[in-house]
Design an enzyme around this catalytic site. Structure first.
Site, PDB file in Angstrom:
ATOM      1  N   ILE A  85      -4.022  -7.771   0.860  1.00 17.09           N
ATOM      2  CA  ILE A  85      -2.977  -8.940   0.702  1.00 17.09           C
ATOM      3  C   ILE A  85      -3.267  -9.847   2.332  1.00 17.09           C
ATOM      4  O   ILE A  85      -3.566 -11.040   2.003  1.00 17.09           O
ATOM      5  CB  ILE A  85      -1.661  -8.697   0.561  1.00 17.09           C
ATOM      6  CG1 ILE A  85      -1.259  -8.091  -0.721  1.00 17.09           C
ATOM      7  CG2 ILE A  85      -0.773  -9.735   0.929  1.00 17.09           C
ATOM      8  CD1 ILE A  85      -0.177  -7.516  -0.945  1.00 17.09           C
ATOM      9  N   SER A  95      11.386 -11.933  -4.714  1.00 14.15           N
ATOM     10  CA  SER A  95      12.252 -11.509  -5.664  1.00 14.15           C
ATOM     11  C   SER A  95      13.593 -11.721  -4.792  1.00 14.15           C
ATOM     12  O   SER A  95      13.960 -12.074  -3.638  1.00 14.15           O
ATOM     13  CB  SER A  95      12.294 -10.265  -6.159  1.00 14.15           C
ATOM     14  OG  SER A  95      13.057  -9.646  -7.192  1.00 14.15           O
ATOM     15  N   GLY A  96      14.914 -11.872  -5.484  1.00 16.97           N
ATOM     16  CA  GLY A  96      15.927 -12.029  -5.181  1.00 16.97           C
ATOM     17  C   GLY A  96      16.957 -10.994  -4.538  1.00 16.97           C
ATOM     18  O   GLY A  96      18.192 -11.290  -4.348  1.00 16.97           O
ATOM     19  N   CYS A 125       0.666  -0.989  -0.038  1.00 12.91           N
ATOM     20  CA  CYS A 125       0.061  -0.070  -0.036  1.00 12.91           C
ATOM     21  C   CYS A 125       0.811   1.243  -0.076  1.00 12.91           C
ATOM     22  O   CYS A 125       2.146   1.158  -0.138  1.00 12.91           O
ATOM     23  CB  CYS A 125      -0.947   0.139   1.226  1.00 12.91           C
ATOM     24  SG  CYS A 125       0.163  -0.096   2.769  1.00 12.91           S
ATOM     25  N   VAL A 147      11.530 -11.423 -17.920  1.00 15.62           N
ATOM     26  CA  VAL A 147      11.614 -10.659 -19.092  1.00 15.62           C
ATOM     27  C   VAL A 147      12.855 -10.745 -19.783  1.00 15.62           C
ATOM     28  O   VAL A 147      13.810 -11.138 -19.034  1.00 15.62           O
ATOM     29  CB  VAL A 147      11.066  -9.048 -18.755  1.00 15.62           C
ATOM     30  CG1 VAL A 147       9.773  -8.852 -18.435  1.00 15.62           C
ATOM     31  CG2 VAL A 147      12.111  -8.547 -17.766  1.00 15.62           C
TER      32      VAL A 147
END
Length: 611
Positions: A51, A354-355, A2, A281
Site C-alpha cells: 500500500i 469505515s465509520g 499485512c 451490502v
C-alpha cells in the site's frame, strides 16, 4: 496492510521451517509478498499487502547497521513530520515507508516513541544487540496482536492461527472465555479462547528479554468534559479534526474507497473523503437492506456505489469461513455482512475507509439514552428502587413496563456491561454443562467503572464500550473480515486527535432524550442531506431472527445443538428449548441462539475439522 509472526528466545531446530508454517497461516493478510529474518535469537516473518512505498517498503526492515529489525502491521499517518524530526537528530533513512520511522523512533526514544505516533499499529522490533523484543499495539486496538510463551520462548503473531502452528503450543478451549462470551457475545478477557494465548491489549506494549516478559500500559483514554464551550465551537472542532483525520487516512500509493451504510458515521466519511468508490451490502428484506440509501447518497455526493445483495444461502454457507478468520467466536451477525462488503470492495481497491468508533467517541448507541429515560425511577431512594424491581421481577408474565422497572431498580454498574448483554449468570448456569460462575460480567467491568466513578452515566457507558465492546467486537470483525479478503480497512474516527476533541464534549452535546451523537450529527449535516444526517443507527442489520424460524436453518442449528460436540459444553435440553421457544414465537431468543451456534461453528473449525 499485512500480517506478522515470529518467535524469540530459545529457538527450536529448523526455525525456518517453523516460521514458514506460521507465515502460511496468514497469507490472506499479505498476498503480495513475504519476508523473513532469522538469527540465533529470533525469527520474524511477514506477509505484505503493498500500500505504501510499493517499491521499497518490504519487511522485515532494518536500520542502517542491520541490528534493529521490525515487522509492522498498520499505518502511521504522521510519519512525514516524525521523519523530519528524526532526520534532524541525525537518523539516516533508506526509503519512504512509514515503517522505517518506527525503527529510528525506537532507537531515539525507546518505548516513549509510542506517544509520538498517530495511526493504527501493531509491531515487533527485534533489538539484536541488546537481545530485546519490543512490541506494541495502537491506542484503541485497531490492529491485532497475540502472544504466548512456551518455556523461554515468546511466540507472537497477528492472528492466533499462526501461533497454533508453532510446535509445543497446546490447543485447548479456555472455559472462562466461553462463560464470559455468553454474556458479552465476544471474547472479553485478555486470555483468548485458547488457553495460554493472550491478546496484547490496546495501548499496551511488551518487552521480552532473556525469557522474561513484561507487559505494561503506555496510554489511557480519559474524558474531561468542558462544560463552558459553545455548541457551535464544539461542532466546528469536530468538523475540523474529522476533515484532518480523513485526509490523513487517505495517504496511500494505491486507490482508497469507503464503506457506506445508511448511517451517519460511514456517510460522513464517504461524503468527505474525496474518493471515487463506495461499497455496500444488504439483504433481501426491506428493513435489512441499506443499498437504496447508499445508492441515493452516493448519487447525491457524485461518486460510484458498488453493492451486493447477500442471499440467505450465501450468508449461511460462509459462516465457517468467517469464524475461522475471526480466530475467536464472535456472536455478532453483522460480521458476515462485513465479510461480504470487504469482499465487494477488494475487487476494486486495496484500502477502504469505515465509520467504526464514532458511536463510542461521540455517544451514538441508543442504549446511551437509557440514563435519561430511567430518571423517574433512578432518582428514587435506592431501597425503594430495589423493592420496586423485586416486585416487578416477581410478575410471572410479561407486561408493559416490567423491564423498565427492573432495569431502573439497578445501578448503572449492575445493569450495563457494554453494548451487548446476552445471558445472565443464572441463564449461563442453566445451559452450561459445567459452570464456575467466575468471572461475573460485573467483576470484569468493575475496575473500569472505578476509573470513571466521578463521570456522568453516559460517559461511564462510553468508557466501558471503548475498553470492551470496541476492542472485542467492533474492531475484531473490522480487521479480521477485511484481512480475510486482503483488504485494509482504515477508521478515521479512531484517531487520537479526534478523541482529543470528543473527550471534551459535555454530555448534552452527545446524548439527549431525543437523539444521539448530537454534536457530531451537526458536523455531518454540513455535508449530508437530511435523510442521512438524522437517520437512526442500524449498523449492518441482519435478519437472523427471521431465518432461525425458517425450516432449513432451524434444522441446521438444531442438528448442531444435538451434536456430541455441543453436549461437551452445553446441556442439550436447555439449548434446544431456546431454539424451540424462538421458533414457536414464545420469545425472541435469536441472539442467545446465535451465540451458542457461533461457538459451535468456531469449535468445529478449530478442534474437529482441524484435528
Amino acid at each position: 496492510m499485512c500480517g506478522f509472526c515470529g518467535f524469540a528466545g530459545e529457538l527450536l531446530q529448523d526455525p525456518a521451517e517453523i516460521l514458514h508454517r506460521m507465515m502460511g497461516k496468514i497469507v490472506h493478510r499479505g498476498p503480495d509478498s513475504a519476508g523473513e529474518h532469522i538469527d540465533e535469537g529470533a525469527a520474524l516473518g511477514f506477509r505484505r499487502l503493498s500500500i505504501m512505498d510499493l517499491d521499497y517498503g518490504a519487511q522485515p526492515m532494518y536500520n542502517e547497521t542491520g541490528d534493529v529489525v521490525i515487522t509492522f502491521n498498520g499505518e502511521i499517518y504522521n510519519y512525514r513530520s516524525l521523519r523530519e524530526e528524526l532526520e534532524a537528530k541525525g537518523h539516516v533513512f533508506a526509503n519512504n515507508a512509514d515503517t522505517e520511522c518506527l525503527i529510528h523512533a525506537y532507537e531515539e526514544y525507546g518505548k516513549d516513541m509510542l506517544l509520538k505516533l498517530r495511526g493504527m499499529f501493531a509491531f515487533v522490533i527485534w533489538d539484536q544487540k541488546n537481545e530485546v523484543i519490543f512490541g506494541a499495539r495502537d491506542y484503541f486496538g485497531i490492529k491485532p496482536f497475540y502472544y504466548t510463551q512456551v518455556g523461554n520462548t515468546l511466540i507472537f503473531a497477528s492472528e492466533i492461527k499462526s501461533i497454533l502452528a508453532y510446535p509445543g503450543v497446546k490447543k485447548e478451549v479456555n472455559h472462562q472465555a466461553l462463560e464470559s462470551y455468553l454474556s458479552f457475545q465476544y471474547s472479553v478477557l485478555p486470555e483468548t479462547f485458547f488457553s495460554g494465548i493472550y491478546k496484547l491489549m490496546p495501548s499496551h506494549c511488551l518487552t521480552f528479554h532473556q525469557g522474561n516478559l513484561q507487559v505494561e500500559r503506555y496510554w489511557e483514554p480519559t474524558f474531561d468534559a468542558q462544560e463552558g464551550q459553545s455548541f457551535s465551537d464544539a461542532v466546528d472542532k469536530i468538523d475540523a479534526v474529522m476533515q484532518d483525520s480523513v485526509q490523513k487516512h487517505m495517504i496511500s500509493d494505491v486507490e482508497v474507497g469507503s464503506f457506506l451504510s445508511s448511517g451517519v458515521d460511514s456517510s460522513y466519511v464517504a461524503a468527505t473523503f474525496h474518493g471515487d468508490k463506495t461499497f455496500t451490502v444488504g439483504f433481501d428484506y426491506e428493513k435489512y437492506n441499506e443499498i437504496d440509501y447508499a445508492k441515493k447518497l452516493s448519487a447525491h455526493i457524485g461518486i460510484d456505489n458498488y453493492h451486493k445483495l447477500v442471499s440467505k444461502e450465501e450468508y449461511w454457507e460462509v459462516l465457517p469461513t468467517v469464524q475461522y478468520h475471526m480466530d475467536e467466536p464472535l456472536a455478532d451477525p453483522s460480521a458476515v455482512a462485513l465479510y461480504f462488503v470487504s469482499q465487494t470492495a477488494a475487487k476494486h481497491v486495496k484500502v477502504a475507509l469505515s465509520g467504526e468508533g464514532a458511536d463510542e467517541f461521540f455517544g451514538g448507541y441508543n442504549i446511551y439514552k437509557e440514563p435519561d429515560a430511567l430518571r423517574p425511577i433512578t432518582r428514587l431512594p435506592r431501597p425503594v428502587r430495589k423493592a420496586i424491581g423485586k416486585a416487578a421481577s416477581a410478575i410471572p408474565f410479561h407486561v408493559k413496563g416490567k423491564n423498565y422497572l427492573i432495569r431502573g431498580s439497578k445501578d448503572l454498574e449492575e445493569r450495563f456491561i457494554g453494548n451487548a448483554n446476552l445471558f445472565s449468570m443464572a441463564e449461563r448456569r442453566a445451559i452450561l454443562k459445567e459452570s464456575s460462575d467466575h468471572p461475573t460480567p460485573q467483576e470484569i467491568t468493575a475496575p473500569l467503572y472505578l476509573k470513571v466513578k466521578d463521570k456522568d452515566d453516559v460517559t461511564k457507558m462510553q468508557y466501558i464500550d471503548i475498553n470492551l465492546w470496541l476492542i472485542g467486537d467492533i474492531l475484531l470483525k473490522a480487521d479480521k473480515m477485511s484481512m480475510a479478503n486482503s483488504l485494509e480497512v482504515r477508521v478515521p474516527f479512531l484517531d487520537k486527535e479526534v478523541f482529543a476533541v470528543a473527550r471534551q464534549l459535555p454530555k448534552h452535546y452527545k446524548v439527549t432524550k431525543e437523539n444521539t451523537k448530537v454534536a457530531m450529527r451537526a458536523a455531518a449535516h454540513r455535508y449530508l442531506p437530511d435523510f442521512v444526517a438524522e437517520k437512526k443507527k442500524l449498523g449492518f442489520p441482519v435478519p437472523i431472527r427471521i431465518w432461525l424460524k425458517e425450516e432449513p436453518y432451524y434444522q441446521k442449528v438444531k442438528a448442531a445443538f444435538e451434536s456430541e460436540e455441543a453436549a461437551a459444553f452445553f446441556k442439550t435440553e436447555a439449548i434446544l428449548k431456546l431454539l424451540e421457544d424462538h421458533k414457536a414465537g414464545h420469545a425472541d431468543n435469536s441472539r442467545k441462539i446465535w451465540a451458542v451456534y457461533m461457538f459451535l461453528v468456531w469449535h468445529r473449525k478449530f478442534f474437529v475439522d482441524a484435528a
